[in-house]
Structure formats: C-alpha cells, structure tokens
Design a protein around this motif. Structure first.
Motif, PDB file in Angstrom:
ATOM      1  N   HIS A 188     -30.353 -15.764  22.300  1.00 10.84           N
ATOM      2  CA  HIS A 188     -29.978 -15.140  21.046  1.00 10.84           C
ATOM      3  C   HIS A 188     -30.470 -15.993  19.885  1.00 10.84           C
ATOM      4  O   HIS A 188     -30.556 -17.216  19.989  1.00 10.84           O
ATOM      5  CB  HIS A 188     -28.459 -14.988  20.967  1.00 10.84           C
ATOM      6  CG  HIS A 188     -27.892 -14.069  22.000  1.00 10.84           C
ATOM      7  ND1 HIS A 188     -26.536 -13.874  22.162  1.00 10.84           N
ATOM      8  CD2 HIS A 188     -28.492 -13.292  22.934  1.00 10.84           C
ATOM      9  CE1 HIS A 188     -26.319 -13.014  23.138  1.00 10.84           C
ATOM     10  NE2 HIS A 188     -27.488 -12.650  23.634  1.00 10.84           N
ATOM     11  N   GLU A 216     -30.018 -17.201  15.952  1.00  9.87           N
ATOM     12  CA  GLU A 216     -29.103 -17.280  14.823  1.00  9.87           C
ATOM     13  C   GLU A 216     -29.862 -16.924  13.546  1.00  9.87           C
ATOM     14  O   GLU A 216     -30.943 -17.444  13.281  1.00  9.87           O
ATOM     15  CB  GLU A 216     -28.488 -18.677  14.724  1.00  9.87           C
ATOM     16  CG  GLU A 216     -27.578 -19.025  15.901  1.00  9.87           C
ATOM     17  CD  GLU A 216     -26.517 -17.975  16.167  1.00  9.87           C
ATOM     18  OE1 GLU A 216     -25.780 -17.619  15.222  1.00  9.87           O
ATOM     19  OE2 GLU A 216     -26.415 -17.488  17.319  1.00  9.87           O
ATOM     20  N   SER A 253     -21.031 -10.370  13.895  1.00 11.51           N
ATOM     21  CA  SER A 253     -22.169 -10.318  14.826  1.00 11.51           C
ATOM     22  C   SER A 253     -23.496 -10.131  14.114  1.00 11.51           C
ATOM     23  O   SER A 253     -24.560 -10.350  14.718  1.00 11.51           O
ATOM     24  CB  SER A 253     -21.977  -9.187  15.844  1.00 11.51           C
ATOM     25  OG  SER A 253     -21.923  -7.927  15.190  1.00 11.51           O
ATOM     26  N   THR A 304     -26.125 -12.918  14.397  1.00 13.57           N
ATOM     27  CA  THR A 304     -26.819 -13.209  15.652  1.00 13.57           C
ATOM     28  C   THR A 304     -27.720 -12.041  16.020  1.00 13.57           C
ATOM     29  O   THR A 304     -27.257 -10.895  16.117  1.00 13.57           O
ATOM     30  CB  THR A 304     -25.808 -13.448  16.792  1.00 13.57           C
ATOM     31  OG1 THR A 304     -24.959 -14.550  16.440  1.00 13.57           O
ATOM     32  CG2 THR A 304     -26.521 -13.761  18.099  1.00 13.57           C
ATOM     33  N   ASP A 312     -25.017  -9.550  27.507  1.00 11.77           N
ATOM     34  CA  ASP A 312     -25.112  -9.823  26.075  1.00 11.77           C
ATOM     35  C   ASP A 312     -23.869  -9.312  25.345  1.00 11.77           C
ATOM     36  O   ASP A 312     -23.287 -10.018  24.508  1.00 11.77           O
ATOM     37  CB  ASP A 312     -26.346  -9.149  25.473  1.00 11.77           C
ATOM     38  CG  ASP A 312     -27.647  -9.820  25.857  1.00 11.77           C
ATOM     39  OD1 ASP A 312     -27.669 -11.055  25.977  1.00 11.77           O
ATOM     40  OD2 ASP A 312     -28.656  -9.102  26.029  1.00 11.77           O
ATOM     41  N   PHE A 357     -20.759 -11.397  26.052  1.00  7.33           N
ATOM     42  CA  PHE A 357     -20.791 -12.653  25.299  1.00  7.33           C
ATOM     43  C   PHE A 357     -20.472 -12.406  23.830  1.00  7.33           C
ATOM     44  O   PHE A 357     -19.668 -13.133  23.223  1.00  7.33           O
ATOM     45  CB  PHE A 357     -22.169 -13.304  25.442  1.00  7.33           C
ATOM     46  CG  PHE A 357     -22.351 -14.529  24.591  1.00  7.33           C
ATOM     47  CD1 PHE A 357     -21.922 -15.778  25.039  1.00  7.33           C
ATOM     48  CD2 PHE A 357     -22.938 -14.437  23.332  1.00  7.33           C
ATOM     49  CE1 PHE A 357     -22.078 -16.905  24.240  1.00  7.33           C
ATOM     50  CE2 PHE A 357     -23.099 -15.562  22.532  1.00  7.33           C
ATOM     51  CZ  PHE A 357     -22.670 -16.802  22.989  1.00  7.33           C
ATOM     52  N   MET A 358     -21.097 -11.391  23.246  1.00  5.93           N
ATOM     53  CA  MET A 358     -20.899 -11.118  21.822  1.00  5.93           C
ATOM     54  C   MET A 358     -19.455 -10.702  21.538  1.00  5.93           C
ATOM     55  O   MET A 358     -18.856 -11.114  20.537  1.00  5.93           O
ATOM     56  CB  MET A 358     -21.870 -10.031  21.367  1.00  5.93           C
ATOM     57  CG  MET A 358     -23.333 -10.442  21.419  1.00  5.93           C
ATOM     58  SD  MET A 358     -23.800 -11.575  20.090  1.00  5.93           S
ATOM     59  CE  MET A 358     -23.939 -10.430  18.726  1.00  5.93           C
ATOM     60  N   ALA A 362     -16.803 -11.562  23.247  1.00  2.00           N
ATOM     61  CA  ALA A 362     -15.950 -12.742  23.371  1.00  2.00           C
ATOM     62  C   ALA A 362     -16.076 -13.634  22.137  1.00  2.00           C
ATOM     63  O   ALA A 362     -15.099 -14.262  21.704  1.00  2.00           O
ATOM     64  CB  ALA A 362     -16.320 -13.521  24.633  1.00  2.00           C
ATOM     65  N   ARG A 363     -17.266 -13.692  21.570  1.00  2.00           N
ATOM     66  CA  ARG A 363     -17.505 -14.550  20.407  1.00  2.00           C
ATOM     67  C   ARG A 363     -16.963 -13.946  19.121  1.00  2.00           C
ATOM     68  O   ARG A 363     -16.383 -14.654  18.286  1.00  2.00           O
ATOM     69  CB  ARG A 363     -19.005 -14.809  20.269  1.00  2.00           C
ATOM     70  CG  ARG A 363     -19.370 -15.721  19.106  1.00  2.00           C
ATOM     71  CD  ARG A 363     -20.870 -15.998  19.044  1.00  2.00           C
ATOM     72  NE  ARG A 363     -21.200 -16.919  17.972  1.00  2.00           N
ATOM     73  CZ  ARG A 363     -22.433 -17.304  17.654  1.00  2.00           C
ATOM     74  NH1 ARG A 363     -23.470 -16.848  18.353  1.00  2.00           N
ATOM     75  NH2 ARG A 363     -22.644 -18.145  16.666  1.00  2.00           N
ATOM     76  N   TYR A 364     -17.140 -12.629  18.944  1.00  2.00           N
ATOM     77  CA  TYR A 364     -16.838 -12.007  17.663  1.00  2.00           C
ATOM     78  C   TYR A 364     -15.646 -11.053  17.676  1.00  2.00           C
ATOM     79  O   TYR A 364     -15.091 -10.745  16.617  1.00  2.00           O
ATOM     80  CB  TYR A 364     -18.076 -11.254  17.147  1.00  2.00           C
ATOM     81  CG  TYR A 364     -19.244 -12.142  16.822  1.00  2.00           C
ATOM     82  CD1 TYR A 364     -19.186 -13.034  15.758  1.00  2.00           C
ATOM     83  CD2 TYR A 364     -20.412 -12.105  17.582  1.00  2.00           C
ATOM     84  CE1 TYR A 364     -20.255 -13.858  15.446  1.00  2.00           C
ATOM     85  CE2 TYR A 364     -21.494 -12.929  17.284  1.00  2.00           C
ATOM     86  CZ  TYR A 364     -21.410 -13.800  16.217  1.00  2.00           C
ATOM     87  OH  TYR A 364     -22.470 -14.619  15.911  1.00  2.00           O
TER      88      TYR A 364
END
Length: 315
Positions: free
Chosen positions: A34, A36, A197, A200, A229, A232-233, A235-237
């Motif tokens: 990914h 940034e 998001s 990213t 993907d 992951f996204m 969980a992150r956002y």
C-alpha cells in the motif's frame, strides 16, 4: 514508497509509450505494498463548518443540502429519466445485471436542465472548490438508482484507482458529492466508508480488459482490492455508514475506500452523484488501460463549472 511505472511486463508495453512518472501504479501483475498518500486532501481553505473534518476523515456529511420541495422536484425528475423510452438502449443508461431495472444514468447534467442548474449553484460547486483549492469541472455525473428488492451494491473500491488507471487522472484531487433523494437507512444499501482511508492508496491486480467499462459499471471485477486488503484497511480505519434524510449529502475524497450492500428491503435508495475534478488535475492518457473511457463516463471537457454556467446563460 513505490514510484514509477512498471515497464518490464508485456502488459505495460501494450499501453501508449510515456515517460510520465506514475506515483500510483495499479492493475499490477504481482501484489504491491500500500502507498501512503503524499498529495494533500484539502488543497484550499475550508470555510463551511460542515467540512471541518474532511481532512481527517476524507468525507463530510451536509445535512439538508436540499429542501423537501427540491427533493420532491428532483425525485420526479430522475423518475422521468428512468422511465424515458427514448433513453432505453442509450449507452448512458446502465441496467441492473439481475433485476433488469435502471441502475444508473450517466451524464445526467446534459439530460436534465434542473440538475445542470443545481450543479452550478454556489452551495454545490462551492463545496468542491473549498476542498480542491481551484476552479473545478465535472469529471462525471450520474443518477444512481437502487430499487427495493433488486438493487445491487458496489463492492469496496477507491474511485481514484479507476479514474487514474482508466481515465488518466494524475492525482487524487477530485471529490464526489452524493445527494440523497430518498431516506438512507442502515439497511437499504446506504454507502459505507472507511474514515481516513483516503490517505492510503491500495494498488490492485489484473490487466484492464478492453472496454472494461461495459462490465464494470454493472459489476466491477478489476480495480478492486483483495479481501486481504479490505480486511487490513477495515482493521486500520474502521467502517462508518452514511445515513440520513432525503436532501442530505455526502462529500468524499476520490481515494476514500467505500462500498454498499445489496438492497433487499422494500425501500428504494436513489441519489444524484456529481464528481468534481480540479482544472489543475485534468485527464491525460490512461495509466493502466488500453484506451480512454467514453466521455459520458470521464469527461474531457475541462471548462470550469462556473464559466460553463455563465456561457449557458449568455446563449
């Protein structure tokens, strides 16, 4: 950060020869990390209080952008468009892959004068100008219909990934305004977004087929992130959802990860969808597709909205 076009594979050699720096490579043959984002989210000065969280979240909700009277008028307008027999068979009209009902009508500002007039109003175009910090033009307009019992959702995706790969949009300096013409409930296919998001960029896999737009506007299979993907996204956002009364609107960054579920309820969902791009970010040749998409999907008329409106008034 990964930069530069991949030129070693045969699929890249099929594209027009270019020495451009591709800062957002996608439609790759192998998975890539990914990226940034280095481009700003807010390029201008935000003065509308509703937009105060746009930089952090990548989106903002504008309650009561349209009055109830306007909602009724535009609801009737888009109903006429969907029922117009002259438009059936027009390539600007997309039908649901299963139910066979109208899914989207593109280039709607050229099919409807009331919508064209609405686009040029300061309360509409001014939102985009604040975020993008320049004059703006219409990259795309459409009406989205999600009928009850048959409306098909949109899988998770970033609009910028498609606009970059298939339209040649250089940077994520574009925003979308979705104006609700029906109530958006949590259960009738309302839009889900991942706040933050937009910072990213997720490269996608697979060579873009010829005339990919014919299939992707009904069901997109290329230019979409993998399940890993998305996991992951998310969980992150995290995931938020745009809900609200008819007349409310969602303004969101072109790289914001978003999607919607099918509508299995009896409550339809419809919206006017306007994409504004900066005049300093006009389209080039596609970065990862064999040809440009048609202009009713990706306009190459870069006249600013306000100038275009003045010219129409002078006629």
């Amino acid at each position: 950060m990964r930069t530069g076009c991949i030129r070693s594979s045969s699929r890249r050699r099929k594209l027009p020869v270019s020495d451009r720096l591709d800062r957002y490579p996608t439609r790759l043959t192998e998975p890539a990390p990914h990226l940034e984002r280095t481009d700003p989210t807010v390029w201008g000065e935000v003065v509308s209080p509703e937009l105060s969280g746009f930089d952090a979240n990548g989106y903002a909700v504008i309650p009561e952008l349209l009055s109830p009277e306007e909602v009724a008028a535009f609801g009737a307008e888009i109903g006429h468009l969907a029922a117009d027999p002259v438009l059936y068979g027009d390539e600007r009209v997309i039908v649901e892959p299963v139910a066979g009902q109208v899914r989207s009508v593109f280039q709607v500002h050229k099919l409807s004068k009331p919508i064209a007039d609405l686009v040029a109003e300061s309360r509409i175009v001014g939102l985009a100008e604040q975020i993008l910090g320049s004059a703006v033009y219409l990259h795309q307009t459409r009406v989205n219909y999600m009928p009850g019992f048959g409306g098909t959702g949109f899988t998770w995706h970033s609009d910028f990934e498609t606009w970059h790969a298939e339209d040649g949009m250089p940077a994520p300096r574009a925003v979308s305004l979705s104006i609700a013409l029906t109530d958006n409930y949590p259960f009738n296919g309302s839009l889900m977004v991942m706040p933050g998001s937009h910072r990213t960029f997720v490269p996608c896999l697979g060579e873009t087929p010829d005339a990919h737009y014919r299939e992707s506007l009904r069901e997109q299979r290329f230019g979409v992130p993998s399940n890993d993907d998305i996991t992951f996204m998310a969980a992150r956002y995290g995931i938020d959802q745009f809900t609200g009364k008819a007349g409310s609107a969602l303004l969101f960054d072109s790289n914001l990860m978003h999607g919607s579920a099918n509508n299995i309820t009896p409550f339809p969902r419809s919206n006017i969808f306007l994409v504004f791009n900066s005049v300093e970010n006009v389209l080039e040749e596609p970065f990862a597709a064999p040809q440009q998409r048609p202009t009713h999907i990706a306009s190459r008329e870069f006249t600013p909205v306000r100038e275009s409106a003045l010219a129409d008034q002078a006629r």
